[in-house]
Scaffold this motif. Structure first.
Motif, PDB file in Angstrom:
ATOM      1  N   LYS A 219       0.850  -1.185   0.000  1.00 13.99           N
ATOM      2  CA  LYS A 219       0.000   0.000   0.000  1.00 13.99           C
ATOM      3  C   LYS A 219       0.893   1.245   0.000  1.00 13.99           C
ATOM      4  CE  LYS A 219      -3.463   2.110   2.934  1.00 13.99           C
ATOM      5  NZ  LYS A 219      -4.143   2.049   4.206  1.00 13.99           N
ATOM      6  N   THR A 223       1.589   6.303  -6.317  1.00 11.75           N
ATOM      7  CA  THR A 223       0.385   7.116  -6.135  1.00 11.75           C
ATOM      8  C   THR A 223      -0.914   6.305  -6.192  1.00 11.75           C
ATOM      9  OG1 THR A 223       1.633   8.408  -7.722  1.00 11.75           O
ATOM     10  CG2 THR A 223      -0.246   9.489  -6.667  1.00 11.75           C
ATOM     11  N   ASP A 224      -0.995   5.366  -7.152  1.00 14.28           N
ATOM     12  CA  ASP A 224      -2.242   4.638  -7.320  1.00 14.28           C
ATOM     13  C   ASP A 224      -2.408   3.463  -6.358  1.00 14.28           C
ATOM     14  OD1 ASP A 224      -3.012   6.268  -9.281  1.00 14.28           O
ATOM     15  OD2 ASP A 224      -2.359   4.975 -10.941  1.00 14.28           O
ATOM     16  N   ALA A 225      -1.343   3.161  -5.625  1.00 16.70           N
ATOM     17  CA  ALA A 225      -1.381   1.956  -4.791  1.00 16.70           C
ATOM     18  C   ALA A 225      -2.145   2.199  -3.496  1.00 16.70           C
ATOM     19  CB  ALA A 225       0.040   1.474  -4.502  1.00 16.70           C
ATOM     20  N   LYS A 226      -3.489   2.180  -3.627  1.00 18.59           N
ATOM     21  CA  LYS A 226      -4.317   2.475  -2.446  1.00 18.59           C
ATOM     22  C   LYS A 226      -4.356   1.282  -1.493  1.00 18.59           C
ATOM     23  CE  LYS A 226      -6.965   6.214  -4.299  1.00 18.59           C
ATOM     24  NZ  LYS A 226      -6.514   6.168  -5.725  1.00 18.59           N
ATOM     25  N   LYS A 229      -1.078  -5.313  -2.935  1.00 18.67           N
ATOM     26  CA  LYS A 229      -1.564  -6.290  -3.910  1.00 18.67           C
ATOM     27  C   LYS A 229      -0.541  -7.392  -4.102  1.00 18.67           C
ATOM     28  CE  LYS A 229      -3.162  -6.464  -8.669  1.00 18.67           C
ATOM     29  NZ  LYS A 229      -2.231  -6.411  -9.762  1.00 18.67           N
TER      30      LYS A 229
END
Ligand code: ADP
Ligand code: MG
Length: 477
Positions: A219, A223-226, A229
């Motif tokens: 996480k 930036t996009d890694a909300k 994964k």
């Protein structure tokens, strides 16, 4: 699945009766016999899902019955029923493959629990076995067609690798030679088959994306890694990852891959802890990795690590015996799929197929056959349906024309002999050294082409890569 079938084997009538009562109430179908001999006879007729087997029986004893049942059907579940003093024997029975044992006198509720657990496990094992057989049918080695020695050698190594503990394999071969096909078979015929087979193409993604695809991310890693994964390494744990076009992987990521292969551990993008998994890496490339190493585009250490078990699939033109069997195979398969009644290729097409160079290898052969079946109107495919360029025999192109009619191609080693023998090239009585003949022709073509490799390759109707490969082999470069 229907009702599970239980067979009770016990010489005491009361025991048979009480077990039968208890389990029938649970919706199981229960049969009961008195002796081991009867049990074997019944099981030979139809194997039950579970056998409740008394150890002390009047004829052959329970242990012997167990042995014979397991020989008939290794997957049968057997629960032994013992008198208390038989515990040692019960342990022996477990060693022979019994699932569990209960001691007399037993509590029927406890017996039910054991029976249901054994049935669940039996069902699960049957499901796993069913899926294993299905995926071998779909993806196994039998799909790889071709009688040539060269392909057989490839398959022999691939099968060995599949069954081995090896965790890295490198498959090299031109585009369309069957690298995907073999990678799948290696996975689906291995003990890794119940776990995932994940394929990823290293060319398709930019380096950073490929890295997070493989290793996952934490996480906030970018930036996009909300959320964190999992990557393919984690998802495929216990299975296989197919890294296609490994030659195109960026050097930075190559270093991380090498570390992973050596330590079985990696870090997610933005992560600080090592994650350990067990995956087999099957890497493939149509590029010449040695050359890429020489040009500094591929890490030498990674190359050596991957190359421990190399599988090289020769191009189709180097195993011409495979061409017609493959063509016939595709013809049958595709006309069945498209519900067409196309039955064969005519002689001209067959001859041209054998002498054509197939730069796109098996994929090209398959595509051409498909096209011919779809576009053709008759049930025999002719040269209009399957237009192949007419390649001329090498000798002729080399300026030693034997006067064959243009447009008529000799199938390897038959017509057009100047001496009427039926052979295009005459084998001297004392035999030849095939390698030196090949080397000689290659040298002649290079000389003839004034050192221009592309032109020399054309003269020999092979690709430039194939020519360079041979030049290397013969030490001509
Ligand atoms: N020996 C073979 N037997 C049957 N089909 C083959 C064989 N080799 C390749 N194919 C088929 O040819 C096509 C291309 O094979 P693929 O494995 O994708 O090649 P690559 O990955 O080397 O480019 C696929 O449709 C594959 O099923
Ligand atoms: Mg491929």
């Amino acid at each position: 699945m229907g009702k599970s079938r239980i067979l009770v084997v016990d010489d005491e009538r009361m025991i048979r009766w009480s077990i039968q009562q208890a389990l029938s109430k649970d919706g199981l179908s229960v049969a009961a016999v008195e002796t081991g001999e009867e049990a074997i006879a019944q099981a030979t007729d139809e194997m039950p899902d579970l056998v409740l087997l008394d150890i002390t029986l009047p004829g052959i004893d329970g242990i012997e019955v167990l042995r014979r049942l397991k020989a008939l059907e290794p997957s049968v579940s057997v629960v032994m029923v013992t008198a208390i003093e038989d515990v040692k024997v019960a342990v022996e029975a477990m060693r022979l493959g019994a699932y569990d044992y209960v001691s007399k006198p037993f509590d029927l509720d406890r017996l039910k629990v054991i029976v249901h657990n054994a049935l669940d496990r039996h069902e699960l094992r049957q499901e796993v076995e069913f899926h294993r057989k299905e995926s071998i049918k779909k993806y196994g080695f039998h799909r790889v067609i071709g009688p040539s020695r060269k392909l057989k050698d490839v398959l022999e190594i691939a099968r060995k690798v599949s069954m081995s503990e090896a965790t890295t394999v490198l498959i090299q071969g031109e585009s369309g030679t069957g690298k995907d096909l073999i990678a799948q078979a290696i996975h689906y015929e291995s003990s890794r088959a119940p776990r995932p087979f994940m394929a990823i193409n290293c060319t398709a993604l930019p380096a950073e994306l490929l890295e997070s695809e493989l290793m996952g991310h934490e996480k906030g890693a970018f930036t996009d890694a909300k959320a964190g994964k999992k990557g393919l390494f984690e998802i495929a744990d216990g299975g296989t990852i197919f890294l296609d076009e490994i030659g195109d992987m960026q050097p930075g990521l190559q270093a991380k891959l090498l570390r992973f292969i050596e330590n079985k551990a990696f870090r997610r993008v933005g992560g600080h802890r090592d994650i350990t998994v067990d995956v087999r890496i099957v890497a493939a490339t149509n590029r010449n990795l040695v050359e890429l190493v020489q040009r500094g585009m591929f890490r030498e250490d990674l190359y050596f690590r991957l190359n421990v078990i190399p599988i090289f699939i020769p191009p189709l033109r180097e195993r011409t015996e495979d061409i017609l069997p493959l063509a016939d195979h595709f013809l049958a398969e595709i006309s069945r799929d498209f519900k067409r009644s196309v039955r064969s290729f005519n002689e001209t097409v067959r001859m041209r197929m054998v002498s054509y160079g197939w730069p796109g290898n098996v994929r090209e052969l398959k595509n051409m056959t498909e096209r011919a079946i779809i576009l053709g109107i008759r049930d025999v495919i002719d040269e209009d349906d399957l237009p192949l360029p007419v390649s001329e025999p090498a000798l002729q192109t080399l300026g030693r024309s034997n006067g064959s009619v243009e447009g008529v191609v000799a199938p390897a080693g038959t017509v057009d002999a100047p001496d009427g023998s039926g052979y295009r090239f005459r084998l001297p009585e004392e035999g030849v050294d095939l390698e030196s003949v090949e080397r000689d022709f290659i040298q002649q073509a290079i000389d003839f082409a004034g050192g221009n490799q592309t032109k020399a390759a054309e003269l020999l109707t092979v690709t430039r890569d194939a020519l360079r490969y041979r030049m290397k082999k013969f030490g001509l470069i």
